[in-house]
Design a protein around this motif. Sequence first.
Motif, PDB file in Angstrom:
ATOM      1  N   TRP A  30     -11.751  -8.266   6.335  1.00 28.01           N
ATOM      2  CA  TRP A  30     -11.457  -7.269   7.365  1.00 28.01           C
ATOM      3  C   TRP A  30     -10.207  -7.660   8.143  1.00 28.01           C
ATOM      4  CZ3 TRP A  30     -11.382  -7.657  12.750  1.00 28.01           C
ATOM      5  CH2 TRP A  30     -11.221  -6.444  13.415  1.00 28.01           C
ATOM      6  N   VAL A  31     -10.067  -8.938   8.450  1.00 29.46           N
ATOM      7  CA  VAL A  31      -8.888  -9.410   9.196  1.00 29.46           C
ATOM      8  C   VAL A  31      -7.626  -9.217   8.367  1.00 29.46           C
ATOM      9  CG1 VAL A  31      -7.768 -11.497  10.086  1.00 29.46           C
ATOM     10  CG2 VAL A  31     -10.136 -11.019  10.657  1.00 29.46           C
ATOM     11  N   LEU A  32      -7.713  -9.476   7.076  1.00 33.35           N
ATOM     12  CA  LEU A  32      -6.532  -9.308   6.229  1.00 33.35           C
ATOM     13  C   LEU A  32      -6.124  -7.848   6.083  1.00 33.35           C
ATOM     14  CD1 LEU A  32      -7.091 -11.859   3.337  1.00 33.35           C
ATOM     15  CD2 LEU A  32      -5.499 -12.014   5.237  1.00 33.35           C
ATOM     16  N   THR A  33      -7.095  -6.940   6.091  1.00 37.21           N
ATOM     17  CA  THR A  33      -6.776  -5.537   5.872  1.00 37.21           C
ATOM     18  C   THR A  33      -6.658  -4.724   7.161  1.00 37.21           C
ATOM     19  OG1 THR A  33      -9.115  -4.982   5.610  1.00 37.21           O
ATOM     20  CG2 THR A  33      -7.888  -5.542   3.611  1.00 37.21           C
ATOM     21  N   ALA A  34      -6.857  -5.350   8.305  1.00 35.20           N
ATOM     22  CA  ALA A  34      -6.774  -4.627   9.582  1.00 35.20           C
ATOM     23  C   ALA A  34      -5.344  -4.169   9.836  1.00 35.20           C
ATOM     24  CB  ALA A  34      -7.250  -5.513  10.721  1.00 35.20           C
ATOM     25  N   LYS A  35      -5.220  -3.013  10.455  1.00 34.06           N
ATOM     26  CA  LYS A  35      -3.896  -2.474  10.759  1.00 34.06           C
ATOM     27  C   LYS A  35      -3.269  -3.263  11.904  1.00 34.06           C
ATOM     28  CE  LYS A  35      -4.992   2.154   9.266  1.00 34.06           C
ATOM     29  NZ  LYS A  35      -5.071   3.563   9.625  1.00 34.06           N
ATOM     30  N   LYS A  36      -1.980  -3.471  11.798  1.00 40.33           N
ATOM     31  CA  LYS A  36      -1.247  -4.247  12.811  1.00 40.33           C
ATOM     32  C   LYS A  36      -1.306  -3.570  14.185  1.00 40.33           C
ATOM     33  CE  LYS A  36       0.714  -7.233   9.908  1.00 40.33           C
ATOM     34  NZ  LYS A  36       0.372  -8.600   9.848  1.00 40.33           N
ATOM     35  N   GLU A  37      -1.275  -2.242  14.203  1.00 39.49           N
ATOM     36  CA  GLU A  37      -1.315  -1.532  15.485  1.00 39.49           C
ATOM     37  C   GLU A  37      -2.638  -1.788  16.205  1.00 39.49           C
ATOM     38  OE1 GLU A  37      -0.912   0.621  12.569  1.00 39.49           O
ATOM     39  OE2 GLU A  37       1.204   0.105  12.554  1.00 39.49           O
ATOM     40  N   HIS A  38      -3.718  -1.800  15.442  1.00 34.85           N
ATOM     41  CA  HIS A  38      -5.039  -2.052  16.038  1.00 34.85           C
ATOM     42  C   HIS A  38      -5.116  -3.472  16.598  1.00 34.85           C
ATOM     43  CE1 HIS A  38      -9.327  -1.851  16.703  1.00 34.85           C
ATOM     44  NE2 HIS A  38      -9.482  -2.942  15.968  1.00 34.85           N
ATOM     45  N   ILE A  39      -4.584  -4.435  15.868  1.00 34.86           N
ATOM     46  CA  ILE A  39      -4.588  -5.834  16.321  1.00 34.86           C
ATOM     47  C   ILE A  39      -3.787  -5.962  17.612  1.00 34.86           C
ATOM     48  CG2 ILE A  39      -3.941  -8.198  15.728  1.00 34.86           C
ATOM     49  CD1 ILE A  39      -6.245  -7.227  14.053  1.00 34.86           C
ATOM     50  N   LYS A  40      -2.615  -5.326  17.676  1.00 34.31           N
ATOM     51  CA  LYS A  40      -1.792  -5.389  18.891  1.00 34.31           C
ATOM     52  C   LYS A  40      -2.489  -4.727  20.069  1.00 34.31           C
ATOM     53  CE  LYS A  40       2.825  -5.819  16.998  1.00 34.31           C
ATOM     54  NZ  LYS A  40       4.166  -5.244  16.909  1.00 34.31           N
ATOM     55  N   GLU A  41      -3.110  -3.581  19.816  1.00 37.31           N
ATOM     56  CA  GLU A  41      -3.801  -2.862  20.891  1.00 37.31           C
ATOM     57  C   GLU A  41      -4.952  -3.691  21.454  1.00 37.31           C
ATOM     58  OE1 GLU A  41      -6.533   1.138  21.370  1.00 37.31           O
ATOM     59  OE2 GLU A  41      -5.102   1.007  19.712  1.00 37.31           O
ATOM     60  N   VAL A  42      -5.733  -4.276  20.585  1.00 34.53           N
ATOM     61  CA  VAL A  42      -6.884  -5.068  21.027  1.00 34.53           C
ATOM     62  C   VAL A  42      -6.423  -6.366  21.692  1.00 34.53           C
ATOM     63  CG1 VAL A  42      -8.905  -6.343  20.176  1.00 34.53           C
ATOM     64  CG2 VAL A  42      -8.409  -4.076  19.306  1.00 34.53           C
ATOM     65  N   SER A  43      -5.353  -6.956  21.214  1.00 33.73           N
ATOM     66  CA  SER A  43      -4.883  -8.216  21.807  1.00 33.73           C
ATOM     67  C   SER A  43      -4.284  -8.001  23.200  1.00 33.73           C
ATOM     68  CB  SER A  43      -3.858  -8.890  20.901  1.00 33.73           C
ATOM     69  OG  SER A  43      -2.686  -8.126  20.820  1.00 33.73           O
ATOM     70  N   ASN A  44      -3.846  -6.780  23.526  1.00 29.76           N
ATOM     71  CA  ASN A  44      -3.261  -6.505  24.835  1.00 29.76           C
ATOM     72  C   ASN A  44      -4.276  -6.031  25.871  1.00 29.76           C
ATOM     73  OD1 ASN A  44      -0.634  -7.220  24.235  1.00 29.76           O
ATOM     74  ND2 ASN A  44      -0.179  -5.218  23.372  1.00 29.76           N
ATOM     75  N   ILE A  45      -5.516  -5.851  25.480  1.00 25.80           N
ATOM     76  CA  ILE A  45      -6.531  -5.359  26.425  1.00 25.80           C
ATOM     77  C   ILE A  45      -6.669  -6.263  27.654  1.00 25.80           C
ATOM     78  CG2 ILE A  45      -9.007  -4.944  26.714  1.00 25.80           C
ATOM     79  CD1 ILE A  45      -9.007  -3.724  23.933  1.00 25.80           C
ATOM     80  N   PRO A  46      -6.791  -7.582  27.496  1.00 23.63           N
ATOM     81  CA  PRO A  46      -6.911  -8.416  28.716  1.00 23.63           C
ATOM     82  C   PRO A  46      -5.672  -8.339  29.605  1.00 23.63           C
ATOM     83  CG  PRO A  46      -7.558  -9.673  26.789  1.00 23.63           C
ATOM     84  CD  PRO A  46      -6.975  -8.377  26.299  1.00 23.63           C
ATOM     85  N   LEU A  47      -4.508  -8.211  29.004  1.00 20.35           N
ATOM     86  CA  LEU A  47      -3.282  -8.140  29.797  1.00 20.35           C
ATOM     87  C   LEU A  47      -3.207  -6.833  30.566  1.00 20.35           C
ATOM     88  CD1 LEU A  47      -0.774  -9.630  27.220  1.00 20.35           C
ATOM     89  CD2 LEU A  47      -1.858 -10.781  29.150  1.00 20.35           C
ATOM     90  N   GLU A  48      -3.630  -5.744  29.944  1.00 21.33           N
ATOM     91  CA  GLU A  48      -3.612  -4.458  30.628  1.00 21.33           C
ATOM     92  C   GLU A  48      -4.552  -4.464  31.827  1.00 21.33           C
ATOM     93  OE1 GLU A  48      -4.597  -1.629  27.643  1.00 21.33           O
ATOM     94  OE2 GLU A  48      -2.658  -1.787  26.641  1.00 21.33           O
ATOM     95  N   ASP A  49      -5.725  -5.046  31.680  1.00 20.00           N
ATOM     96  CA  ASP A  49      -6.669  -5.137  32.793  1.00 20.00           C
ATOM     97  C   ASP A  49      -6.112  -5.995  33.914  1.00 20.00           C
ATOM     98  OD1 ASP A  49      -8.431  -3.541  31.486  1.00 20.00           O
ATOM     99  OD2 ASP A  49      -9.700  -5.166  30.768  1.00 20.00           O
TER     100      ASP A  49
END
Length: 62
Positions: A36-55
Amino acid sequence: MLKFVKQNLENIDGVSIYPIVSLLIFFLFFIGLFLWVLTAKKEHIKEVSNIPLEDQLKSDQP
């Protein structure tokens, strides 16, 4: 204490299959997670990784 548990488990027929099944489930889960990690879309990874920063940015604004 482990001696008593081991002794009781040795008397159960077919108990040797449980460690094999649990190891198989363990490896299948992590292989699936790896795929799943290998096939995950880059946009989704970026969006999820920025959640703590947005909060944090929202709470810092007056």
